[in-house]
Design a protein around this motif. Structure first.
Motif, mmCIF file in Angstrom:
data_model
loop_
_atom_site.group_PDB
_atom_site.id
_atom_site.type_symbol
_atom_site.label_atom_id
_atom_site.label_comp_id
_atom_site.label_asym_id
_atom_site.label_seq_id
_atom_site.Cartn_x
_atom_site.Cartn_y
_atom_site.Cartn_z
ATOM 1 N N ASN A 1 1.023 -1.611 -0.407
ATOM 2 C CA ASN A 1 -0.354 0.008 0.150
ATOM 3 C C ASN A 1 0.983 1.638 0.096
ATOM 4 O OD1 ASN A 1 -2.570 -1.815 -0.004
ATOM 5 N ND2 ASN A 1 -2.006 -2.250 2.495
ATOM 6 N N LYS B 1 -0.212 7.524 6.477
ATOM 7 C CA LYS B 1 -0.639 7.765 7.709
ATOM 8 C C LYS B 1 0.094 8.201 9.092
ATOM 9 C CE LYS B 1 -5.394 6.430 6.703
ATOM 10 N NZ LYS B 1 -6.500 7.379 7.055
ATOM 11 N N THR C 1 5.225 -0.959 5.171
ATOM 12 C CA THR C 1 4.127 0.302 5.056
ATOM 13 C C THR C 1 4.016 1.709 4.437
ATOM 14 O OG1 THR C 1 3.437 0.263 7.256
ATOM 15 C CG2 THR C 1 2.858 -1.496 6.576
ATOM 16 N N THR D 1 3.769 3.994 6.215
ATOM 17 C CA THR D 1 2.949 5.290 7.129
ATOM 18 C C THR D 1 4.372 6.076 8.280
ATOM 19 O OG1 THR D 1 3.151 3.248 8.334
ATOM 20 C CG2 THR D 1 1.180 3.288 8.155
ATOM 21 N N LEU E 1 -4.095 6.853 13.445
ATOM 22 C CA LEU E 1 -4.511 5.780 14.307
ATOM 23 C C LEU E 1 -3.722 6.025 15.436
ATOM 24 C CD1 LEU E 1 -4.129 3.509 11.249
ATOM 25 C CD2 LEU E 1 -6.464 3.615 12.192
ATOM 26 N N SER F 1 -11.934 8.186 10.341
ATOM 27 C CA SER F 1 -11.154 6.953 10.001
ATOM 28 C C SER F 1 -10.751 7.129 10.978
ATOM 29 C CB SER F 1 -10.042 7.901 8.784
ATOM 30 O OG SER F 1 -9.767 8.435 8.809
ATOM 31 N N TYR G 1 -1.225 -4.475 11.809
ATOM 32 C CA TYR G 1 -1.823 -3.707 10.961
ATOM 33 C C TYR G 1 -2.812 -3.993 10.280
ATOM 34 C CZ TYR G 1 -0.617 -0.775 6.845
ATOM 35 O OH TYR G 1 -1.008 0.463 5.910
ATOM 36 N N LYS G 2 -3.446 -5.040 10.134
ATOM 37 C CA LYS G 2 -4.538 -5.891 8.808
ATOM 38 C C LYS G 2 -5.356 -5.052 10.198
ATOM 39 C CE LYS G 2 -4.286 -8.359 5.585
ATOM 40 N NZ LYS G 2 -5.780 -8.051 3.999
ATOM 41 N N SER H 1 -6.302 -1.739 9.982
ATOM 42 C CA SER H 1 -6.053 -0.752 8.619
ATOM 43 C C SER H 1 -7.378 -0.732 8.136
ATOM 44 C CB SER H 1 -5.203 -1.146 7.917
ATOM 45 O OG SER H 1 -3.403 -1.231 8.257
ATOM 46 N N GLU H 2 -7.391 -2.587 8.549
ATOM 47 C CA GLU H 2 -9.504 -2.965 8.328
ATOM 48 C C GLU H 2 -10.469 -3.854 8.808
ATOM 49 O OE1 GLU H 2 -8.399 -6.440 4.991
ATOM 50 O OE2 GLU H 2 -6.093 -4.695 4.907
#
Length: 376
Positions: free
Chosen positions: A12, A18, A41, A43, A93, A142, A253-254, A257-258
Motif C-alpha cells: 500500500n 498515515k 507500509t 506510515t 491511528l 477514519s 496492521y491488518k 487498517s481493515e
C-alpha cells in the motif's frame, strides 16, 4: 503513466501516508510492529515508550534513522505528556501495546501492573477521546484506537479441546491477566459510552527475534549455550499456542487498517505445544547447529542439550492450556500466519546465535547506559 511493482501494491505504498501513534514500541511485540510499519507500509510512526526494564531501543536500530520514525520517551500514565504528543503529531491511528506483561513479576509485585495496564490505559483512553473529539469530520471518521491484549484474559482451558473465541468469557488467573482483562473492559466501555472507535486484539504466546531474555524461549536458548539448567515449571505439560512475532505484526496492521470498529479479533499461530515440547525442540536444533557444546553437555550420556532440562516447582495458579481460535481474522481480514512453529523456532534460534551482543548487553546491564545515551 505510473508503473507499480507487485511489492508496492502489496504494501500500500501509494495510499495516502498515515501517522500511527504506538505505545510500548520499544518492547518485544512493539518493536516488531514498528520495524514492519516502517519497512513494509506507508506510515509515519511515533513511538511512545517509558523504557522500563524490557524496553530496548537497540531492537529498533534498523529503523531508528528513518525519516518516518520518531521516538518520545514518556509514560502513558503522564496525562500532559500524552496530550502534548497527540496534539504535536496528530496521529490517524493509535496502537496501544504499552504494558507490564510478565506473569511471575505480576505475582511478586502486582502494583506496577495495576498502574500501567489499568491506570495507564484509562489515561490514554481519556486523552485520546479528547483528541478524537476535536478532529475534523473526515479524519474523525477514519480514526481508530487499537488495544493490543492477550489470550490470558480468558483463563485456563484445562484438559478440554476447546479454543478461545472472541465470545469466550473472561476468567483471568494472575495479576497480569486480571490487569489486562480490566484494560480490555475499559476500552469496550469507552467505545460504548463515548463512541470512541476502537478495535481489540487478543493474541497467543509470541516468540521470535529480540525477545527479552527472561521469557521461556530466549531463556532456554541462552542458558543452553552457557551449559546452564533449562528450567521447566512442574511437569512441562502446560500447553500454549505459539505465534511468530512478525506474523503478529502483520496481523496487527491488518486489524487497525481493515478491522471493524467495536470488534475483537483473536490472533493465534495454530501451533499448540507443551512447554516440554518447545524446550526439547530448541535443544534438538541446537544439537544440530552447535558443534562445540559446553563441557557438561559433551560429558553427558547423550551429548545433547536435552540433558540440561530441569523441572522446577510450578508457579502459583499456573494455567494448563491456552489455545486461540483465529478463524475470524482469517475469514474477515484474510490474515494467516506465514510461519509454522518449526520454521519460526528455527529462525529464532538462528537469530540468537547470530546476535549474542544484543542479549549479552541486557544480561550484563550495560544496555542501561546505552539506553540513556539514545534518549538524549
Amino acid at each position: 503513466m505510473l508503473i507499480f511493482t507487485a511489492k508496492q501494491f502489496q504494501t500500500n505504498r501509494f495510499i495516502e501516508m498515515k501517522t500511527i501513534f504506538v505505545t510500548g514500541g520499544a518492547g518485544f511485540i512493539g518493536s516488531a510492529l514498528i520495524r514492519y510499519l516502517i519497512t513494509d507500509t506507508n506510515t509515519k510512526v511515533i513511538n511512545i515508550d517509558k523504557l522500563t526494564y524490557a524496553g530496548n531501543l537497540s531492537s529498533l536500530k534498523s529503523v531508528m534513522d528513518h525519516p518516518n520514525y520518531t521516538f518520545i520517551h514518556a509514560d502513558i500514565c503522564n496525562n500532559l505528556a500524552m496530550k502534548q504528543a497527540l496534539e504535536l503529531h496528530q496521529p490517524d491511528l493509535v496502537m496501544h501495546l504499552a504494558a507490564e506483561s510478565h506473569v511471575d513479576r505480576s505475582i511478586d509485585g502486582p502494583a506496577a501492573f495495576i498502574q500501567t495496564n489499568i491506570v495507564g490505559t484509562y489515561n490514554l483512553l481519556e486523552v485520546t477521546r479528547a483528541y478524537w473529539q476535536g478532529l475534523a469530520a473526515e479524519k474523525k471518521k477514519s480514526f481508530r484506537f487499537h488495544h493490543i491484549s492477550t489470550d490470558e484474559v480468558y483463563g485456563d482451558l484445562g484438559n478440554t479441546h476447546l479454543l478461545f473465541t472472541e465470545e469466550t468469557a473472561y476468567d483471568p488467573s494472575s495479576p497480569y491477566s486480571a490487569s489486562k482483562a480490566s484494560s480490555d473492559h475499559l476500552v469496550r466501555a469507552w467505545h460504548r459510552t463515548y463512541g470512541l472507535p476502537v478495535v481489540i486484539t487478543n493474541c497467543s504466546n509470541n516468540y521470535g527475534p529480540y525477545h527479552y531474555p527472561e521469557k521461556l524461549i530466549p531463556l532456554v536458548i541462552i542458558n543452553a549455550l552457557a551449559g546452564k539448567p533449562l528450567p521447566i515449571y512442574g511437569d512441562g505439560q502446560q500447553i500454549r499456542d505459539w505465534l511468530y512475532v512478525e506474523d503478529h505484526a502483520r496481523a496487527l496492521y491488518k486489524v487497525v487498517s481493515e478491522g471493524k470498529t467495536g470488534q475483537t479479533y483473536n490472533i493465534g499461530g495454530f501451533n499448540e505445544k507443551t512447554n516440554l515440547e518447545v524446550v526439547t525442540t530448541i535443544c534438538i536444533i541446537l544439537d544440530e547447529l552447535i558443534a562445540n557444546k559446553p563441557e557438561n553437555v559433551m560429558k553427558s550420556k547423550s551429548c545433547s542439550f536435552t540433558e540440561l532440562i530441569t523441572y522446577v516447582k510450578d508457579r502459583p495458579g499456573h494455567d494448563l492450556r491456552y489455545a486461540i481460535n483465529a478463524h475470524k481474522i482469517a475469514k474477515e481480514l484474510a490474515w494467516h500466519p506465514q510461519e509454522t512453529f518449526e520454521s519460526g523456532i528455527r529462525k529464532t534460534v538462528q537469530w540468537y546465535l547470530a546476535n549474542e551482543e544484543w542479549y549479552q548487553d541486557i544480561l550484563s546491564g550495560s544496555y542501561h547506559g546505552q539506553r540513556l545515551g539514545l534518549m538524549d
